[in-house]
Motif scaffolding. Structure first.
Motif, PDB file in Angstrom:
ATOM      1  N   ILE A 110      15.436   7.574  -0.793  1.00  0.00           N
ATOM      2  CA  ILE A 110      15.532   7.612  -2.258  1.00  0.00           C
ATOM      3  C   ILE A 110      16.639   6.678  -2.740  1.00  0.00           C
ATOM      4  N   VAL A 111      17.801   6.755  -2.096  1.00  0.00           N
ATOM      5  CA  VAL A 111      18.942   5.936  -2.521  1.00  0.00           C
ATOM      6  C   VAL A 111      18.658   4.452  -2.336  1.00  0.00           C
ATOM      7  N   VAL A 112      18.121   4.057  -1.184  1.00  0.00           N
ATOM      8  CA  VAL A 112      17.861   2.624  -0.982  1.00  0.00           C
ATOM      9  C   VAL A 112      16.689   2.145  -1.827  1.00  0.00           C
ATOM     10  N   GLY A 113      15.781   3.042  -2.183  1.00  0.00           N
ATOM     11  CA  GLY A 113      14.722   2.669  -3.119  1.00  0.00           C
ATOM     12  C   GLY A 113      15.288   2.367  -4.496  1.00  0.00           C
ATOM     13  N   LEU A 114      16.302   3.141  -4.897  1.00  0.00           N
ATOM     14  CA  LEU A 114      16.956   2.915  -6.186  1.00  0.00           C
ATOM     15  C   LEU A 114      17.903   1.719  -6.165  1.00  0.00           C
ATOM     16  N   GLY A 151      15.337  -3.413  -0.777  1.00  0.00           N
ATOM     17  CA  GLY A 151      15.360  -2.012  -1.208  1.00  0.00           C
ATOM     18  C   GLY A 151      14.151  -1.224  -0.773  1.00  0.00           C
ATOM     19  N   LEU A 152      12.984  -1.725  -1.116  1.00  0.00           N
ATOM     20  CA  LEU A 152      11.769  -0.990  -0.766  1.00  0.00           C
ATOM     21  C   LEU A 152      11.441  -1.106   0.721  1.00  0.00           C
ATOM     22  N   GLY A 153      11.860  -2.206   1.340  1.00  0.00           N
ATOM     23  CA  GLY A 153      11.669  -2.342   2.787  1.00  0.00           C
ATOM     24  C   GLY A 153      12.487  -1.313   3.552  1.00  0.00           C
ATOM     25  N   LEU A 154      13.745  -1.121   3.156  1.00  0.00           N
ATOM     26  CA  LEU A 154      14.580  -0.098   3.800  1.00  0.00           C
ATOM     27  C   LEU A 154      14.038   1.300   3.538  1.00  0.00           C
TER      28      LEU A 154
END
Length: 112
Positions: A21-25, A45-48
């Motif tokens: 959630i955090v790396v998506g944000l 971000g979305l890759g992580l």
């Protein structure tokens, strides 16, 4: 070799779930506040976030814990794009390490 226990899987999955959630944000923050190019921000971000979700599904296998550790390093490295990620990456790395060691200790005590 890492011995995978049910408690370790649950704790590590929780850490990776929160981290996803955090790396998506990370993506909108990188684009809007830090001025990172959108393609690069989406990739990182979305890759992580996707890596976190994939590794959650693989936590029954010992190699997934090495992959999870690599994700921690990559999360810290994303701090070069959004400096707050240095701090958040260290927090998640500490949670990851704690999840592994606490689960081993608790399940070692309960198995006696």
């Amino acid at each position: 070799m890492i011995t995978v226990t049910p408690g370790m899987r649950r704790l590590c999955a929780s850490v990776l779930g929160m981290q996803a959630i955090v790396v998506g944000l990370f993506t909108p923050v990188a684009i809007n506040i830090q001025g990172v190019e959108p393609t690069l921000a989406f990739t990182v971000g979305l890759g992580l976030a996707l890596l976190c979700v994939v590794v959650i599904g693989l936590l029954k296998r010992p190699f997934a814990y090495l992959a999870g550790s690599a994700i921690q390093v990559l999360t810290i490295a994303s701090g070069f794009m959004v400096p707050a990620m240095f701090f958040l990456g260290v927090i998640f790395a500490a949670l990851w390490i704690t999840a592994i060691f606490v689960a081993r200790r608790v399940e070692g005590v309960t198995s006696r």
